[in-house]
Design a protein around this motif. Structure first.
Motif, PDB file in Angstrom:
ATOM      1  N   PHE A  74     -41.997   9.018  32.647  1.00 42.03           N
ATOM      2  CA  PHE A  74     -42.651  10.188  33.232  1.00 42.03           C
ATOM      3  C   PHE A  74     -41.641  11.035  34.007  1.00 42.03           C
ATOM      4  O   PHE A  74     -41.575  12.266  33.836  1.00 42.03           O
ATOM      5  CB  PHE A  74     -43.783   9.720  34.147  1.00 42.03           C
ATOM      6  N   GLU A  75     -40.837  10.372  34.820  1.00 38.50           N
ATOM      7  CA  GLU A  75     -39.815  11.090  35.585  1.00 38.50           C
ATOM      8  C   GLU A  75     -38.809  11.775  34.654  1.00 38.50           C
ATOM      9  O   GLU A  75     -38.357  12.900  34.917  1.00 38.50           O
ATOM     10  CB  GLU A  75     -39.076  10.122  36.519  1.00 38.50           C
ATOM     11  N   GLN A  76     -38.441  11.094  33.577  1.00 41.09           N
ATOM     12  CA  GLN A  76     -37.477  11.661  32.638  1.00 41.09           C
ATOM     13  C   GLN A  76     -38.044  12.888  31.925  1.00 41.09           C
ATOM     14  O   GLN A  76     -37.338  13.878  31.723  1.00 41.09           O
ATOM     15  CB  GLN A  76     -37.062  10.595  31.614  1.00 41.09           C
ATOM     16  N   VAL A  77     -39.324  12.825  31.548  1.00 46.60           N
ATOM     17  CA  VAL A  77     -39.938  13.993  30.910  1.00 46.60           C
ATOM     18  C   VAL A  77     -39.997  15.152  31.901  1.00 46.60           C
ATOM     19  O   VAL A  77     -39.691  16.299  31.544  1.00 46.60           O
ATOM     20  CB  VAL A  77     -41.353  13.668  30.377  1.00 46.60           C
ATOM     21  N   LEU A  78     -40.371  14.874  33.137  1.00 53.11           N
ATOM     22  CA  LEU A  78     -40.407  15.935  34.147  1.00 53.11           C
ATOM     23  C   LEU A  78     -39.033  16.578  34.329  1.00 53.11           C
ATOM     24  O   LEU A  78     -38.933  17.804  34.479  1.00 53.11           O
ATOM     25  CB  LEU A  78     -40.885  15.374  35.492  1.00 53.11           C
ATOM     26  N   ALA A  79     -37.984  15.762  34.309  1.00 53.33           N
ATOM     27  CA  ALA A  79     -36.624  16.298  34.468  1.00 53.33           C
ATOM     28  C   ALA A  79     -36.261  17.214  33.299  1.00 53.33           C
ATOM     29  O   ALA A  79     -35.643  18.275  33.492  1.00 53.33           O
ATOM     30  CB  ALA A  79     -35.619  15.152  34.582  1.00 53.33           C
ATOM     31  N   GLU A 128     -44.182   5.686  16.661  1.00 51.36           N
ATOM     32  CA  GLU A 128     -44.118   6.293  15.330  1.00 51.36           C
ATOM     33  C   GLU A 128     -43.903   7.792  15.424  1.00 51.36           C
ATOM     34  O   GLU A 128     -43.136   8.383  14.651  1.00 51.36           O
ATOM     35  CB  GLU A 128     -45.416   5.964  14.572  1.00 51.36           C
ATOM     36  N   ARG A 129     -44.546   8.432  16.395  1.00 48.66           N
ATOM     37  CA  ARG A 129     -44.418   9.891  16.534  1.00 48.66           C
ATOM     38  C   ARG A 129     -43.063  10.292  17.108  1.00 48.66           C
ATOM     39  O   ARG A 129     -42.494  11.302  16.693  1.00 48.66           O
ATOM     40  CB  ARG A 129     -45.577  10.449  17.373  1.00 48.66           C
ATOM     41  N   PHE A 130     -42.536   9.515  18.049  1.00 47.59           N
ATOM     42  CA  PHE A 130     -41.188   9.808  18.534  1.00 47.59           C
ATOM     43  C   PHE A 130     -40.194   9.784  17.378  1.00 47.59           C
ATOM     44  O   PHE A 130     -39.344  10.664  17.250  1.00 47.59           O
ATOM     45  CB  PHE A 130     -40.760   8.793  19.597  1.00 47.59           C
ATOM     46  N   ALA A 131     -40.310   8.767  16.537  1.00 45.13           N
ATOM     47  CA  ALA A 131     -39.389   8.622  15.401  1.00 45.13           C
ATOM     48  C   ALA A 131     -39.586   9.743  14.390  1.00 45.13           C
ATOM     49  O   ALA A 131     -38.616  10.243  13.808  1.00 45.13           O
ATOM     50  CB  ALA A 131     -39.591   7.262  14.739  1.00 45.13           C
ATOM     51  N   ALA A 132     -40.833  10.151  14.170  1.00 44.03           N
ATOM     52  CA  ALA A 132     -41.115  11.219  13.204  1.00 44.03           C
ATOM     53  C   ALA A 132     -40.619  12.571  13.695  1.00 44.03           C
ATOM     54  O   ALA A 132     -40.160  13.405  12.904  1.00 44.03           O
ATOM     55  CB  ALA A 132     -42.620  11.277  12.927  1.00 44.03           C
ATOM     56  N   LEU A 133     -40.689  12.787  15.007  1.00 37.99           N
ATOM     57  CA  LEU A 133     -40.280  14.064  15.590  1.00 37.99           C
ATOM     58  C   LEU A 133     -38.770  14.208  15.733  1.00 37.99           C
ATOM     59  O   LEU A 133     -38.225  15.305  15.550  1.00 37.99           O
ATOM     60  CB  LEU A 133     -40.918  14.231  16.970  1.00 37.99           C
ATOM     61  N   ALA A 134     -38.108  13.116  16.089  1.00 41.45           N
ATOM     62  CA  ALA A 134     -36.694  13.183  16.486  1.00 41.45           C
ATOM     63  C   ALA A 134     -35.793  13.954  15.513  1.00 41.45           C
ATOM     64  O   ALA A 134     -34.969  14.757  15.961  1.00 41.45           O
ATOM     65  CB  ALA A 134     -36.155  11.776  16.725  1.00 41.45           C
ATOM     66  N   LEU A 141     -33.363  16.556  23.144  1.00 39.87           N
ATOM     67  CA  LEU A 141     -34.708  16.004  23.070  1.00 39.87           C
ATOM     68  C   LEU A 141     -34.777  14.886  22.027  1.00 39.87           C
ATOM     69  O   LEU A 141     -35.456  13.871  22.239  1.00 39.87           O
ATOM     70  CB  LEU A 141     -35.716  17.110  22.742  1.00 39.87           C
ATOM     71  N   ALA A 142     -34.051  15.050  20.936  1.00 44.51           N
ATOM     72  CA  ALA A 142     -34.002  13.990  19.914  1.00 44.51           C
ATOM     73  C   ALA A 142     -33.400  12.713  20.495  1.00 44.51           C
ATOM     74  O   ALA A 142     -33.910  11.605  20.247  1.00 44.51           O
ATOM     75  CB  ALA A 142     -33.194  14.454  18.716  1.00 44.51           C
ATOM     76  N   GLU A 143     -32.342  12.851  21.272  1.00 45.75           N
ATOM     77  CA  GLU A 143     -31.709  11.684  21.895  1.00 45.75           C
ATOM     78  C   GLU A 143     -32.682  10.984  22.837  1.00 45.75           C
ATOM     79  O   GLU A 143     -32.774   9.746  22.848  1.00 45.75           O
ATOM     80  CB  GLU A 143     -30.468  12.135  22.662  1.00 45.75           C
ATOM     81  N   PHE A 144     -33.426  11.772  23.605  1.00 45.91           N
ATOM     82  CA  PHE A 144     -34.395  11.189  24.535  1.00 45.91           C
ATOM     83  C   PHE A 144     -35.510  10.457  23.779  1.00 45.91           C
ATOM     84  O   PHE A 144     -35.835   9.309  24.095  1.00 45.91           O
ATOM     85  CB  PHE A 144     -34.991  12.284  25.425  1.00 45.91           C
ATOM     86  N   SER A 147     -34.383   7.296  22.372  1.00 49.79           N
ATOM     87  CA  SER A 147     -34.150   6.290  23.425  1.00 49.79           C
ATOM     88  C   SER A 147     -35.438   5.589  23.836  1.00 49.79           C
ATOM     89  O   SER A 147     -35.398   4.497  24.411  1.00 49.79           O
ATOM     90  CB  SER A 147     -33.505   6.941  24.657  1.00 49.79           C
ATOM     91  N   LEU A 148     -36.584   6.207  23.567  1.00 50.22           N
ATOM     92  CA  LEU A 148     -37.864   5.623  23.953  1.00 50.22           C
ATOM     93  C   LEU A 148     -38.379   4.599  22.944  1.00 50.22           C
ATOM     94  O   LEU A 148     -39.274   3.809  23.256  1.00 50.22           O
ATOM     95  CB  LEU A 148     -38.919   6.727  24.107  1.00 50.22           C
ATOM     96  N   LEU A 149     -37.822   4.596  21.754  1.00 50.49           N
ATOM     97  CA  LEU A 149     -38.381   3.772  20.680  1.00 50.49           C
ATOM     98  C   LEU A 149     -38.390   2.288  21.019  1.00 50.49           C
ATOM     99  O   LEU A 149     -39.377   1.592  20.765  1.00 50.49           O
ATOM    100  CB  LEU A 149     -37.605   4.003  19.373  1.00 50.49           C
ATOM    101  N   LYS A 150     -37.314   1.797  21.594  1.00 52.40           N
ATOM    102  CA  LYS A 150     -37.193   0.361  21.850  1.00 52.40           C
ATOM    103  C   LYS A 150     -38.264  -0.117  22.830  1.00 52.40           C
ATOM    104  O   LYS A 150     -38.930  -1.135  22.592  1.00 52.40           O
ATOM    105  CB  LYS A 150     -35.799   0.032  22.377  1.00 52.40           C
TER     106      LYS A 150
END
Length: 202
Positions: A74-79, A128-134, A141-144, A147-150
């Motif tokens: 949440f903090e990372q998205v806000l940043a 699944e959506r993070f991977a599809a969007l990246a 944003l792709a790197e972020f 990074s959330l997938l794991k």
């Protein structure tokens, strides 16, 4: 990470529709705002489980870790939003989570089992959506999102493991019930775009 993503693709009943990916790319500020809300809600869900099931040590440990990770996300998205000049604002929630929870039983242990299965499905779909969007996003944003997938993949496994423990028996039938519902929610057109919405056709 490929193996974990393969497991999630095998678990989920369908892939995210291409139309939803188009919606997301056309509404990236809205996507970020709702993503922040999703992370906050995920932390809140974990904390509420900790308050309700105080005698379940495995659940307490896994949910404590999950809540910390979700709040960090949440903090990372806000940043990211701050750097991009995107204001964090209130949004009406998607029908997705509420739609899944309609099938949750009202009495324990069935209630706990179902809430945990719903948690697993939401985490799996997020992954699944993070991977599809990246592949379609700018490098930062792709790197972020990559990074959330794991952590999202681990959260999905944690929820499923806890559900199996709470049931003390096979949960395959309940999982199948919720996955069938999830597929309808993901594939049926929606009226407004959200991170967990169906495709918006207009």
């Amino acid at each position: 990470m490929t193996a974990a993503l393969d497991a999630i693709h095998n678990f989920l009943p369908c892939r995210t529709p291409e139309r939803w990916i188009e919606n997301a790319l056309a509404n990236q500020e809205l996507m970020l705002i709702d993503h922040a809300h999703c992370e906050k809600k995920a932390a809140s869900t974990a904390l509420s489980l900790m308050y309700r099931y105080v005698d379940n040590v495995d659940l307490l440990n896994k949910m404590s870790r999950l809540a910390r990770e979700e709040l960090r996300h949440f903090e990372q998205v806000l940043a990211i939003m701050k750097k991009r000049g995107v204001a964090y604002d209130h949004l009406t929630p998607a029908r997705y989570a509420a739609g899944l929870r309609k099938e949750v039983r009202s009495e324990d242990p069935g209630r706990l089992v179902d809430v945990l299965i719903v948690g697993a499905i939401i985490e799996a779909r997020s992954c699944e959506r993070f991977a599809a969007l990246a592949p379609h996003l700018d490098d930062k944003l792709a790197e972020f999102y990559n990074s959330l997938l794991k952590s999202e993949a681990r959260h999905y496994q944690d929820y499923l493991t806890l559900a199996e423990q709470a049931a003390g028996a096979s949960i395959d039938e309940r999982v199948a019930t919720f996955l069938a519902l999830e597929q309808r929610l993901i594939e049926t057109p929606d009226v407004e775009f959200r991170f967990h919405s169906g495709p918006v056709m207009a």
